[in-house]
Write a protein that holds these residues in place. Structure first.
Motif, short mmCIF file in Angstrom:
data_model
loop_
_atom_site.label_atom_id
_atom_site.label_comp_id
_atom_site.label_asym_id
_atom_site.label_seq_id
_atom_site.Cartn_x
_atom_site.Cartn_y
_atom_site.Cartn_z
N ASP A 1 -2.92 3.03 -0.15
CA ASP A 1 -2.16 3.52 1.01
C ASP A 1 -1.05 4.47 0.57
OD1 ASP A 1 -3.76 2.02 2.65
OD2 ASP A 1 -2.30 0.38 2.91
N GLU A 2 -0.36 4.14 -0.51
CA GLU A 2 0.71 5.01 -1.03
C GLU A 2 0.14 6.35 -1.48
OE1 GLU A 2 2.73 2.85 -4.10
OE2 GLU A 2 3.71 1.49 -2.67
N ARG B 1 -2.31 -1.55 -1.26
CA ARG B 1 -1.00 -0.91 -1.08
C ARG B 1 -0.92 0.37 -1.90
NH1 ARG B 1 4.15 -2.08 -3.70
NH2 ARG B 1 2.89 -3.46 -4.94
#
Length: 192
Positions: free
Chosen positions: A6-7, A3
């Motif tokens: 991805d950020e 995550r």
């Protein structure tokens, strides 16, 4: 962990949109007019040892689109980049006058890769461009002296540029670019 990756990727994408003009953000090698062979060579190019890259050729062959694709690749890989249109040197010169040479020099040294688009447009060949030529020379010398690569697009050949430049600056200018940059030639579709 995924995550966060991805950020970071989303943040880089948003940052890239602030660097790259809208018309070049979605360019790919299949864009009409792009010299596919030259584009492929440029996309495979690896900046190392402070060596830069010049994309040279006629207008409408995909030099700028390719340069932004190369710049995006480098930016997404974590390198800092800066984009400068040669035709906006006058604005830069005004900023230099206002804020001083030290700040300008620091700005030139900051990015890992400096992209200067349409180099020939800064060279007027009418005697009025002497100051711009000297500023452009200073940009290149600062980058080359510090082992920092430059990515450039240009329409004119080295000989054409030399003829348009004032005094002996032209010869030194072209020789310096040849010494510190590799070149990829772009051709219009159908040219050998």
């Amino acid at each position: 962990a995924q995550r966060r990756r991805d950020e970071r990727s989303q943040n880089k994408g948003a940052e890239w949109e602030g660097i790259c003009p809208v018309i070049y953000q979605e360019t790919d090698a299949n864009h009409p007019g792009i010299d596919f062979k030259a584009c492929s060579k440029a996309m495979a190019y690896q900046f190392k040892d402070g060596k830069g890259l010049v994309l040279a050729g006629d207008s409408r062959t995909g030099k700028t689109r390719t340069a932004f694709s190369v710049l995006r690749r480098e930016f997404m890989a974590g390198r800092s980049v800066k984009y400068l249109m040669a035709s906006s040197f006058g604005l830069w010169n005004r900023d230099i006058s206002k804020h001083g040479l030290k700040r300008w020099e620091a700005e030139i040294k900051k990015p890992s890769i400096l992209f200067i688009d349409d180099v020939g447009k800064a060279i007027t060949g009418d005697g009025r461009g002497d100051y711009v030529e000297s500023q452009f020379w200073a940009i290149l010398e600062t980058r080359f002296a510090n082992g920092l690569p430059v990515l450039m697009t240009i329409q004119q050949s080295g000989d054409q540029m030399r003829e348009r430049m004032s005094g002996e600056v032209g010869t030194a200018f072209i020789e310096r670019i040849r010494e510190f940059c590799d070149q990829i030639g772009f051709k219009k579709k159908g040219e050998a």
